[in-house]
Design a protein around this motif. Structure first.
Motif, PDB file in Angstrom:
ATOM      1  N   VAL A  57       0.835  -1.204   0.000  1.00 35.80           N
ATOM      2  CA  VAL A  57       0.000   0.000   0.000  1.00 35.80           C
ATOM      3  C   VAL A  57       0.872   1.258   0.000  1.00 35.80           C
ATOM      4  N   VAL A  58       1.925   1.251   0.807  1.00 35.35           N
ATOM      5  CA  VAL A  58       2.818   2.411   0.869  1.00 35.35           C
ATOM      6  C   VAL A  58       3.560   2.571  -0.460  1.00 35.35           C
ATOM      7  N   SER A  86      -1.453   4.045  11.181  1.00 29.24           N
ATOM      8  CA  SER A  86      -1.029   5.019  12.189  1.00 29.24           C
ATOM      9  C   SER A  86       0.257   5.702  11.726  1.00 29.24           C
ATOM     10  N   ARG A  87       0.534   6.847  12.306  1.00 30.27           N
ATOM     11  CA  ARG A  87       1.780   7.560  11.988  1.00 30.27           C
ATOM     12  C   ARG A  87       2.992   6.694  12.317  1.00 30.27           C
ATOM     13  N   LEU A 132       0.706  10.869   2.825  1.00 30.10           N
ATOM     14  CA  LEU A 132       0.605   9.410   2.732  1.00 30.10           C
ATOM     15  C   LEU A 132      -0.441   8.870   3.702  1.00 30.10           C
ATOM     16  N   ILE A 133      -0.473   9.416   4.915  1.00 31.70           N
ATOM     17  CA  ILE A 133      -1.471   8.994   5.914  1.00 31.70           C
ATOM     18  C   ILE A 133      -2.870   9.197   5.336  1.00 31.70           C
ATOM     19  N   ASP A 134      -3.120  10.375   4.766  1.00 38.12           N
ATOM     20  CA  ASP A 134      -4.430  10.680   4.201  1.00 38.12           C
ATOM     21  C   ASP A 134      -4.737   9.790   2.999  1.00 38.12           C
ATOM     22  N   THR A 190       5.763   5.330   9.683  1.00 38.29           N
ATOM     23  CA  THR A 190       7.179   5.636   9.876  1.00 38.29           C
ATOM     24  C   THR A 190       8.009   4.359   9.864  1.00 38.29           C
ATOM     25  N   GLN A 191       7.565   3.326  10.566  1.00 40.95           N
ATOM     26  CA  GLN A 191       8.293   2.051  10.593  1.00 40.95           C
ATOM     27  C   GLN A 191       8.371   1.429   9.202  1.00 40.95           C
ATOM     28  N   THR A 192       7.263   1.479   8.480  1.00 41.06           N
ATOM     29  CA  THR A 192       7.238   0.906   7.132  1.00 41.06           C
ATOM     30  C   THR A 192       8.172   1.669   6.201  1.00 41.06           C
TER      31      THR A 192
END
Length: 126
Positions: A30-31, A53-54, A45-47, A58-60
């Motif tokens: 997805v990212v 989650s943020r 990207l969040i939107d 960030t981890q991804t």
């Protein structure tokens, strides 16, 4: 007999297994797809993705950056601005992701029907 032999493509230290483990993560595909149209900021990207989650984003992004699929660019501005974009290596995954998306469109209903028909996966009613 399975036909698989020792030294096959999915051994623990094999690149094929690494690739499968990387894209099997819930958010990776997805990212990557979210970055496929060009550089994007974290909040955008969040939107765009929704439901992540943020912290997980960030981890991804960090994992994808460590694997050479995503580039992080921090601009020396006030306020600070950071954008993420696919590297040329990351861009090579967009066509396979598109193929998986088309497969899901073509066969998603059949998968859902199979889940509905399997009594072991049925959700008990209250």
């Amino acid at each position: 007999m399975s036909g698989f032999t020792p030294g096959g493509p999915f051994l623990a230290d094999c690149p094929a297994r690494l690739a499968v483990e990387l894209i099997a993560d819930k958010w990776t595909v997805v990212v990557l797809y979210g970055l496929s149209q060009g550089a994007v900021r974290h909040g955008e990207l969040i939107d765009l993705i929704g439901g992540i989650s943020r912290k997980m984003l960030t981890q991804t992004l960090r994992r994808l950056q460590a694997h050479g699929l995503v580039r992080r660019h921090a601009y020396a501005e006030v306020p600070p601005r950071v954008e993420y974009e696919l590297t040329p290596l990351g861009q090579t995954l967009i066509e396979p992701i598109h193929m998986l998306t088309e497969w899901a469109r073509a066969h998603g209903d059949a998968v859902l029907d199979a889940l509905d028909a399997d009594p072991e996966t049925a959700v008990p009613s209250s």
